[in-house]
Write an enzyme that holds these catalytic residues in place. Structure first.
Site, PDB file in Angstrom:
ATOM      1  N   GLU A  30       1.136  -1.378  -0.167  1.00 21.43           N
ATOM      2  CA  GLU A  30       0.193  -0.201  -0.105  1.00 21.43           C
ATOM      3  C   GLU A  30       0.758   1.299  -0.376  1.00 21.43           C
ATOM      4  O   GLU A  30       1.627   1.158   0.695  1.00 21.43           O
ATOM      5  CB  GLU A  30      -1.015  -0.387   1.154  1.00 21.43           C
ATOM      6  N   ASP A  41      -5.889   9.804  10.433  1.00 23.76           N
ATOM      7  CA  ASP A  41      -4.614   9.026  10.889  1.00 23.76           C
ATOM      8  C   ASP A  41      -4.294   9.850  11.890  1.00 23.76           C
ATOM      9  O   ASP A  41      -4.316  10.526  11.822  1.00 23.76           O
ATOM     10  CB  ASP A  41      -3.459   9.692   9.091  1.00 23.76           C
TER      11      ASP A  41
END
Lengths: 252, 403
Positions: A30, A41
């Site tokens: 990824e 995040d």
């Protein structure tokens, strides 16, 4: 499965890191597309994105990095992960064409729920690029069919209520939710968010089809930098070493 | 070619869109909550007892209606249009923010939520949220950029006095946009018991619609009050825009009155060619914080840091309905610089005996530009949406006065 941010800490070092991931034990890569405002995040990946941007990262460079990787590795699947705005501004048709040409296999876009499928999901699938969906503990049985309607590749199960790299997943809840979601989809279910150690990875691998590690690898990048925040000879090695340990944990 | 709609007041559609703007660009974790909120808001809106409860608090706790005041000396000084101030700075807590907060907190109570989170720039929305949470005994956490905490110390202390926890947002530019990121991260992490009280007409659907509805009381009152004072509608409306909640509150009830000219004033900071916070003048459409709208960003889609003397306008985006009204050309969007706002701030103190907040000082700066050119029968309403007590330190600093 491993997550690293494209261009972190700089383009050349990032390419070295990515090129070495398959040999270290990553089955799927990824690649994070840096964004100034990554709302899902935690601190580690926020910092990684800002490091990359400070050192000149952009969508063009992310796609160039992917292309350079593909020139040397035709087999390992690569998924681009990030937020919609840099793609929207790049232009959806142009992005899909350029990403396909660079050798992408799938996309994970955090801020595009099924309600916004017309934006990118349906055009991506029409272009032959997998659109991988995030499922979460709040994706209940009533909502699951909508989430799995337009998706392919695999399903990324977000193991915690929260942002990346913070809480540790509760194994019992992960196992129960993966079992529950399997009733709604035949796709493999991979689990991520908060997985940091080989022990955790091994435990999750028992109940899911794959394990994603991200923040821990991005933190390894950060720890390997010198006082001025520049990459050292240790930077790629630190990431590869951690991936090898995690892969061993999953496979044993 | 723009086709004029039958009404400018029917949006958003069922997907939360105003034209191409708005929408629900959020992480999957939040999506079920947003759908739940949409449903709860629809039910509350249709429930007379909800409106009655809200009206009661707005009258007795907030102090509405706020006066529509003829600014006689300002009018004389500028020598043109007849200028009225909508006095929303007289509300409890000193700004229009409380109108929306009362609505959202009553909704949160209806939904059984016990913990309230909010983001704040100037601190006015944070103070309003902390106030309502104190009133109803709810836990309150306010996210505020580190830079804003420094320049708005009085409001930080007020929030703490009211029992709120103020959490500094240390990422990015450490201003309002980062406070919003942190609030969204908190919400994703605490979905079970937490209600996110957004302070402006932005964010994922249904927030832009809901906040607009709660703020529309400003324009509804203005309409009635102007009919009473002058027997007709105003000719123009002027309001400052960061996210755009005070402006949308004043504008929305007038959107279908085609004789009313409507003007939103963005913050031009050091100037539109330098650092500023004018998203329409200097931005382009993009996706951030749950909605598509005009954003300040670079060619790569990375959000850029704006600047305004006013912490409340220092945001790189604007509410999606404003973006649509701009494209439809129903509302005219202009801007005023830090310097112009500061001049307006001082003039208002001297001529009217009112210390305005730096946010509406931007609207007043535009009034000063256009009013002298208009005839005396032109009725102009400016939204004086906040008082300036919180800004005296910033202003003293710029004027070189040591307090």
């Amino acid at each position: 499965m491993t997550f690293v941010t494209a261009g972190d800490p700089d383009h050349a070092t990032s390419l070295k890191i990515v090129l070495g991931l398959p040999k270290a034990g990553a089955d799927i890569i990824e690649l994070g597309m840096p964004f100034t405002d990554p709302m899902a995040d935690g601190a580690a990946i926020q910092a990684g994105g800002l490091r990359a941007l400070k050192n000149g990262a952009s969508m063009k460079k992310t796609l160039a990095l992917l292309k350079a990787f593909r020139a040397k590795d035709k087999a390992t699947p690569v998924v681009l992960m990030g937020y919609y705005n840099p793609i929207y501004v790049y232009g959806v048709p142009k992005f899909l064409a350029d990403a396909k040409a660079a050798g992408v296999d799938g996309l994970i876009i955090v801020d595009l729920p099924p309600e916004e499928d017309d934006e990118l999901c349906l055009p991506a699938m029409a272009a032959g690029i997998n659109f991988i969906r995030l499922a979460t503990p709040t994706t209940d049985d009533a909502r699951a069919p909508a989430v799995f309607k337009n998706t392919s590749g695999f399903v990324y199960y977000v193991s915690v209520l929260g942002i990346t790299g913070t809480k540790a997943p509760d194994l019992k809840s992960v196992a129960a939710n993966v079992r529950r979601l399997k009733k709604h989809t035949s796709l493999p279910i991979c689990v991520g968010f908060g997985v940091k150690t080989p022990q955790q990875a091994r435990a999750i691998a028992k109940v899911a089809d794959g394990v994603v590690v991200g923040s821990a690898l991005v933190s390894a990048v950060e720890k390997s930098l010198n006082k001025n925040g520049k990459a050292t000879a240790q930077t790629p090695k630190a990431v590869h070493k951690m991936v090898a340990a995690l892969a061993k944990g999953v496979r044993n | 070619m723009i086709t004029k709609p039958n009404s400018y007041r029917t949006g958003p559609d069922e997907k939360g869109l105003f034209g191409i703007y708005g929408g629900r660009f959020v992480a999957e974790t939040l999506m079920p909550l947003i759908l739940q909120l949409e449903k709860a808001y629809k039910e509350a809106k249709a429930d007379r007892s909800f409106k009655a409860e809200l009206d009661g608090f707005l009258e007795h706790y907030v102090g509405r209606p706020s006066p529509l005041y003829f600014a006689e000396r300002m009018t004389e000084h500028l020598g043109g249009a007849k200028i009225y101030f909508k006095r929303d700075e007289l509300n409890h807590t000193g700004a229009h923010k409380i109108n929306n907060v009362m609505g959202q907190i009553l909704l949160a109570r209806r939904m059984g939520k016990k913990r309230i989170i909010a983001e704040t720039g100037a601190g006015q929305h944070g103070v309003a949220t902390a106030t309502a949470c104190a009133r109803f005994g709810l836990e309150c956490v306010v996210y505020m950029g580190e830079v804003d905490i420094e320049r708005q110390m009085p409001n930080v202390f007020r929030m703490k006095l009211l029992g709120a926890t103020v959490v500094p947002a240390k990422s990015g530019s450490r201003t309002l946009k980062d406070a919003l990121n942190e609030a969204l991260r908190d919400w994703v992490s605490n979905v079970e018991d937490t209600f996110y009280c957004i302070g402006t007409v932005a964010g994922p659907h249904p927030y832009p619609e809901m906040v607009r509805d709660f703020q529309s009381i400003i324009g509804e009152e203005t309409k009635r009050q102007m009919m009473k004072a002058e027997g007709r509608l105003p000719d123009s409306l002027v309001a400052a825009i960061g996210g755009g909640s005070n402006a949308m509150g004043l504008f929305h009830p007038f959107l279908d009155d085609s004789s009313v000219e409507i003007i939103g004033v963005e913050a031009a900071g050091y100037g539109l060619k330098k650092k500023h916070a004018a998203s329409i003048a200097g931005g382009k459409p993009g996706v951030l914080h749950g909605n598509r709208t005009y954003l300040l960003m670079d060619d790569d889609g990375q959000i850029t840091e704006g600047h305004s003397i006013s912490a409340g306008l220092d945001y790189p985006g604007i509410g999606p309905e404003h973006a649509w009204l701009h494209d439809m050309k129903r509302v005219q969007y202009v801007s005023a610089t830090d310097k112009e706002a500061l001049e307006a701030f001082q003039l208002c103190c001297k001529l009217e005996g009112i210390i305005p907040a730096l946010e509406p000082s931007h609207a007043l700066a535009h009034v000063m530009k256009i009013a002298p050119k208009l005839p005396p029968e032109h009725l102009m309403v400016m939204n004086l949406c906040g008082r300036g007590d919180k800004d005296i330190f910033t202003v003293a600093n710029i004027l070189g006065v040591k307090l």
